[in-house]
Design an enzyme around this catalytic site. Sequence first.
Site, PDB file in Angstrom:
ATOM      1  N   THR A 102       0.837  -1.200   0.000  1.00 32.46           N
ATOM      2  CA  THR A 102       0.000   0.000   0.000  1.00 32.46           C
ATOM      3  C   THR A 102       0.874   1.253   0.000  1.00 32.46           C
ATOM      4  O   THR A 102       2.073   1.197   0.249  1.00 32.46           O
ATOM      5  CB  THR A 102      -0.918   0.010   1.229  1.00 32.46           C
ATOM      6  N   GLN A 141      -6.043   7.528   5.863  1.00 29.63           N
ATOM      7  CA  GLN A 141      -5.309   8.775   5.649  1.00 29.63           C
ATOM      8  C   GLN A 141      -5.141   8.998   4.142  1.00 29.63           C
ATOM      9  O   GLN A 141      -4.729   8.090   3.423  1.00 29.63           O
ATOM     10  CB  GLN A 141      -3.939   8.717   6.315  1.00 29.63           C
ATOM     11  N   ASP A 164      -5.767  13.831   7.408  1.00 30.36           N
ATOM     12  CA  ASP A 164      -4.364  14.127   7.113  1.00 30.36           C
ATOM     13  C   ASP A 164      -4.194  14.946   5.826  1.00 30.36           C
ATOM     14  O   ASP A 164      -3.379  14.622   4.967  1.00 30.36           O
ATOM     15  CB  ASP A 164      -3.535  12.836   7.016  1.00 30.36           C
ATOM     16  N   ASP A 191      -6.950  15.145  12.198  1.00 25.97           N
ATOM     17  CA  ASP A 191      -5.523  15.521  12.184  1.00 25.97           C
ATOM     18  C   ASP A 191      -5.128  16.172  10.855  1.00 25.97           C
ATOM     19  O   ASP A 191      -4.081  15.856  10.289  1.00 25.97           O
ATOM     20  CB  ASP A 191      -4.643  14.286  12.413  1.00 25.97           C
TER      21      ASP A 191
END
Length: 341
Positions: A102, A141, A164, A191
């Site tokens: 990934t 993310q 993110d 975040d």
Amino acid sequence: MRRRTLLTGITGTLVAAGAGPAWAVGRRVLHVRPGDSVQAAVDAVTGPGWTIVVHPGTYREVVKVPADKAGLTLRGATRDPRDVVIVHDNANGTQKPDGSGTYGTAGSATFTSAAPGLTVRDLTLANDWLRADHPEITGTQAVAAYTYGDRTHFENVRLLAHQDTLFVETTALDVFDRQYFHRCYIEGDVDFVFGRATAVFEDCHFRTLRRDVSFTPKGMVFAPSTARANPHGILALRSRITSAAEDGAYKLARPWVPSYETTAWPSLVVRDTRIGPGIDAVAPYTNMREAYPWQTMRFREYRNTGPGAAITVPENRPQLTASEAERHTKQTYLGDWRPRA
């Protein structure tokens, strides 16, 4: 596809970028138009001081600026950042086409730059990967921009994603690269401004997204991971934080202490900023891991306004004194670097 990226040479004539080294000593400007590749223009840059002008359109591609493209300017052809959109849709858990695994968080970025002295202005960088479209992926993310390299300057840029969105990082654990964001719009949920860099956000707009999930908080704006030796982490000043979610659904920040740098001492200062009701005013901070409680981190505020800045439980909102605030300014964070708007 025929490459139509153009180079403006010293004579003012237009030469196809793939035609050879016709860039010797003059004005070094590459033009990218719909159907062209922004990455191809980056690859054509050979030396400092180049400008890539991207004309209105949507460019679905991943763009990577290596360290040897120092002093590069990437800008939209108009002053409206909505006119030029560079977008892709990789996530942390997306499988690479070659089957090698990934992408990971950093690898998911639509735009990555390691070049010192980079300027990006008047355009949009986005990652439009959506959790709802990929319920099988747990690594959610999906970064719009991953920046590292000293003297990185973003001016009038929109940064769009969910988790993110903006990764402000440094070239090494013991290097304190400086980044400056002015008049930028940044949206996300979890975040969505995070990393280790010395990063200053001035006159920026942070926007938390609506999330149709039952848990609270819905997300966090900041997640700094500042090195312990660095006196300056993330600074947001004269900005605003708004929300598309319900009141109190979001936290202002939580500390990120990465497994690869357990000595990190996250630093965040939010000052002279209007904080809307989407931020939990009673308890604006939370933990990422119980082993690293936010109360032990360098989280401070100063002269913020708005319903999300109300101080109802003082111990939950550490404030700078006036003398301490003098050490948390754009000038002290950026040092001898004076980016021009």
